[in-house]
Design a protein around this motif. Structure first.
Motif: not given
Length: 492
Positions: A399-418
């Protein structure tokens, strides 16, 4: 029976002229059940028309027709198959306006999106018309020198193709194109929400010269039983399915009984990662495409937006402005930028996801409220500060919904994305190309959009890892999914 629609003034073709019966062995048949399935216009909630409801006997008849047509089609010269596929492409382009209107009518997507789908869907026929004459084998000398190793690619046989409602043309041609190019025959079972496009294209294939029985199309209200019966028929040797991971798991169980080759394009939970050094305007443009193409009702849609802390507020503000300004309305209205969802259940589901996230502390930036009146509308919505374990980050939104979360480091966002069972596609925005490739390699995803909000291309291998699927569609890989590899040891 056709009910006169309220949208007649906005549609340029005669709805009563559309084929609505089963297409089996080159004939249009009512089906053995004598029942019909209503097709609903999501823009108004009105009935457009009805299509035949196939029973098990009809499914078996379609398999039989495909099996009968198989030997002659497999023996057809690759050049001849290529020319027929090329003619399918040409006819789709000639009728692109009508097909786009039809897709908008039964699916609800904005007309501009529907036009893009027709062009994309037609391209699979052009691409695989070219691949049909390039299905090369191999020849080599055995390491021992005792014989030659000859490898051939042969058509796998009768293929059952099961497609969803969100791309009623493209999900079909992405399977039919390579199947026919390889020399296979098929039975297509489209979603009952959007069957009219599949039947209109079936008539087009026949006009292009596809022989009777090579492509059969059936609609049924008993999808599970019909597909199960076909998968347990020994004449069927291939299943290609696009749909939810939940249904895909069940079909894999069914296919195991007869050891059928399976291609699975399943669900997604795509991360959209924006680093501080990204071009903000480019990232916003990419986000609008990745999120709002088809109103978010796509397995490739950006689901989870991870934005680095230094750019997060600016990104959230700009995305909210763009999405909040979109015109919502009937798909076939040329001014519409975001059409309705497919049905009322879809509206209730996405509304529940937003409400759950907000109740847990997320900030509603724009949208978020169901719209009253006819049709199945939900406004483009942006929420920020979304909790990491909110349902909207775990489930495919559609559906047409964008859910935004912030991150600090590269390792942090890769762990969250995976951190998901899915792995279809991911999007990454950064000006640092080294970082872009480094992150792309670490993401558990079958496809990456690096500084791009659109990755789908008939010339590229489409597919996912983990529970997002098995196999690939498009590219040269797509035709190999419909082939058996035969090895011949030979002396001469």
């Amino acid at each position: 029976m056709t009910i006169k629609p309220t949208f007649a003034s906005q549609i340029s073709f005669d709805i009563g002229s559309l084929p609505t019966d089963l297409h089996i062995g080159g004939q249009w048949v009512e089906g053995s059940t004598g029942k019909r399935i209503d097709v609903i216009d999501p823009s108004t909630g009105a009935v457009i028309t009805s299509v035949a409801d196939a029973g098990i006997d009809d499914a078996m008849a379609a398999v039989a027709a495909a099996h009968r047509a198989g030997p002659a089609w497999a023996a057809t010269a690759p050049r001849k198959r290529s020319e027929i596929l090329r003619r399918c492409f040409e006819l789709m382009i000639e009728r692109k306006d009508m097909l786009a209107e039809l897709i908008s009518l039964e699916n609800g997507k904005a007309l501009s999106d529907a036009q893009g789908e027709v062009a994309y869907a037609a391209e699979f026929f052009r691409w695989f018309s070219e691949e049909a004459v390039r299905l090369n084998g191999e020849i080599a000398t055995a390491p021992s020198g005792a014989n030659r190793i000859v490898v051939q690619q042969q058509p796998i046989g009768v293929a059952v193709l099961v497609t969803p409602w969100n791309f009623p043309a493209a999900m079909a041609t992405r399977k039919i194109g390579p199947a026919l190019a390889a020399g296979c025959t098929c039975v297509l079972k489209p979603a009952t929400e959007t069957p009219l496009t599949a039947y209109a294209l079936a008539a087009l294939y026949a006009e292009a010269g596809v022989p009777d029985g090579v492509v059969n199309v059936i609609t049924t209200s008993r999808s599970g039983a019909a597909v199960s019966a076909m998968l347990h028929d020994p004449r069927v040797r291939k299943l290609s399915f696009t749909g939810s991971t939940e249904v895909g798991r069940k079909l894999l169980h069914e296919a195991a009984d007869t050891v059928i080759s399976c291609s699975m394009e399943l669900g997604g939970n795509a991360p959209f990662i924006v680093f501080d050094d990204a071009d903000l305007d480019a990232a916003i443009e990419g986000a609008m495409i990745a999120k709002m193409r088809n109103g978010g009702e796509a397995c490739t849609a950006a689901n989870r937006f991870y934005v680095q802390e230094g750019i997060a507020e600016a990104f959230s503000v700009k995305l909210s402005e763009r999405m909040g300004a979109m015109k919502v309305g009937p798909g076939y209205d040329r001014a519409t930028q975001c059409g309705p969802l497919i049905n009322r259940d879809a509206v209730e589901r996405v509304s529940g996801l937003v409400d759950e996230a907000v109740s847990r502390g997320a900030t509603l930036r724009t949208g978020g409220r169901q719209q009253s009146g006819d049709g199945f509308y939900f406004p483009p919505t942006v929420i920020s500060n979304v909790a990491a374990d909110a349902a909207i980050t775990r489930e495919e939104i559609f559906g047409p919904i964008a859910a935004i979360t912030t991150f600090g480091t590269e390792d942090e966002v890769i762990a969250a994305a995976n951190d998901t069972e899915y792995g279809l596609i991911a999007y990454v925005y950064t000006r640092d190309l080294g970082r872009g490739f480094r992150v792309s390699e670490r993401l558990e995803s079958g496809m990456i959009g690096l500084n791009r909000g659109l990755a789908s291309d008939p010339a590229a291998p489409f597919g996912g890892v983990k529970q997002s699927g098995l196999g690939r569609e498009g590219a040269h890989h797509g035709i190999l999914e419909f082939c058996e590899t035969k090895y011949i040891a030979v002396n001469w």
